[in-house]
Write an enzyme that holds these catalytic residues in place. Structure first.
Site, PDB file in Angstrom:
ATOM      1  N   HIS A 148      22.131  42.715  52.285  1.00 29.34           N
ATOM      2  CA  HIS A 148      23.339  42.865  53.355  1.00 29.34           C
ATOM      3  C   HIS A 148      23.407  40.653  53.548  1.00 29.34           C
ATOM      4  O   HIS A 148      24.312  40.643  55.080  1.00 29.34           O
ATOM      5  CB  HIS A 148      22.753  43.352  54.957  1.00 29.34           C
ATOM      6  N   ASN A 195       6.390  52.036  60.560  1.00 30.04           N
ATOM      7  CA  ASN A 195       7.956  52.408  61.765  1.00 30.04           C
ATOM      8  C   ASN A 195       6.980  53.176  62.967  1.00 30.04           C
ATOM      9  O   ASN A 195       6.411  53.995  63.061  1.00 30.04           O
ATOM     10  CB  ASN A 195       8.940  52.871  61.325  1.00 30.04           C
TER      11      ASN A 195
END
Ligand code: NAD
Ligand code: ZN
Length: 248
Positions: free
Chosen positions: A118, A216
């Site tokens: 990104h 996570n």
């Protein structure tokens, strides 16, 4: 945290290891995630700021947000997750890091072979894509004297060198990411697994027979089909894995 034997065995010296990281890996450095606490700026959702349409409408507003994020990140430091990933990138000859993060903390930790899906908060480009300017270049200025900062080549606005919602990823980088998903062990760490095509790399890795690992503290859409689920912070999990493989 108990680490399964098959994970430690898979992390052998010649293993092809690919790590995909998202905003959660920088959370312990104090960089807010988009969807977590502290991620909102002036109560505007990122989806309303990180788009070409938002920039066309109000380049100053969008730059105020990026300038704020650059200032925040400049005051942050890589955390132990960045450090372990950097160490792996130097130790394992077939290691690749794919990151959705734009904060530059992996690079600051000394990571090799970083694929930035990104872009970077520290890159800029000419919004008008003037001929004299390269497509992207690095500019570390914080804060900018004027917003939007002017293109040094044509004087019209610069844009942040990140990939916005609705923009295409760099094709070469995407291809390198897909190639890297053909690996033996694929980690997905600190990502909500909702932003494509990053989230799809896990499926590609699985099709190639990789052992898949999710780091996570919260469940994500990817959690159900994962081989090894480590429900803790990246700054804890990577350190524990590193300790376990260093001891063998
Ligand atoms: P996200 O904000 O959607 O998700 C972050 C995930 O990290 C969540 O699933 C959360 O449960 C998890 N998390 C929180 N603390 C964690 C910890 N200590 N260890 C591990 N995981 C933790 O972020 P995303 O999936 O990266 O996608 C959002 C987009 O936002 C990306 O495109 C990225 O470019 C951009 N973004 C980047 C940064 C950055 O560069 N640091 C920050 C915010 C957003
Ligand atoms: Zn220009």
């Amino acid at each position: 945290m108990t680490l399964p034997d098959r994970l430690l065995r898979a992390l052998c010296p010649d293993a092809r290891i690919t790590v995909l990281t998202g905003a959660g890996v920088s959370a312990a450095s104090g960089v807010p995630t988009f969807r977590g606490p502290g991620g909102l700026w002036r109560n505007v959702r990122p989806e309303e700021l990180a788009t070409p349409a938002a920039f066309a409408r109000d380049p100053r507003l969008v730059w105020e947000w990026y300038d704020w994020r650059r200032q925040k990140v400049a005051a942050c430091h890589p955390n132990p997750a960045h450090d372990v990933i950097a160490a792996w990138s130097r130790r394992f000859p077939r290691f690749t890091l794919v990151t959705q993060n734009v904060d530059g903390l992996h690079e600051r930790a000394g990571t090799r072979h970083v694929l930035r899906m990104h872009g970077s908060l520290w890159d800029v480009g000419c919004w008008n894509a003037c001929r004299a300017a390269p497509r992207r270049w690095r500019d570390d200025t914080v804060p900018f004297a004027a917003l939007p900062p002017p293109c040094p080549h044509c004087g019209r606005p610069l844009r942040p060198g990140v990939v916005w919602f609705g923009e295409a990823l760099d094709e070469d980088i995407l291809q390198h990411c897909l190639d890297a998903a053909d690996c033996d062990v694929f980690f997905t760490a600190g990502t909500s697994s909702v932003v494509y095509p990053a989230a799809g790399l896990l499926d590609v890795a699985r099709r190639h027979g990789a052992l898949t690992v999710e780091i996570n503290p919260d469940d994500t859409p990817s959690s159900a089909g994962i081989d090894v689920r480590l429900a803790t912070g990246a700054e804890i999990a990577f350190v524990e894995i590193e300790r376990a493989i260093a001891q063998r």
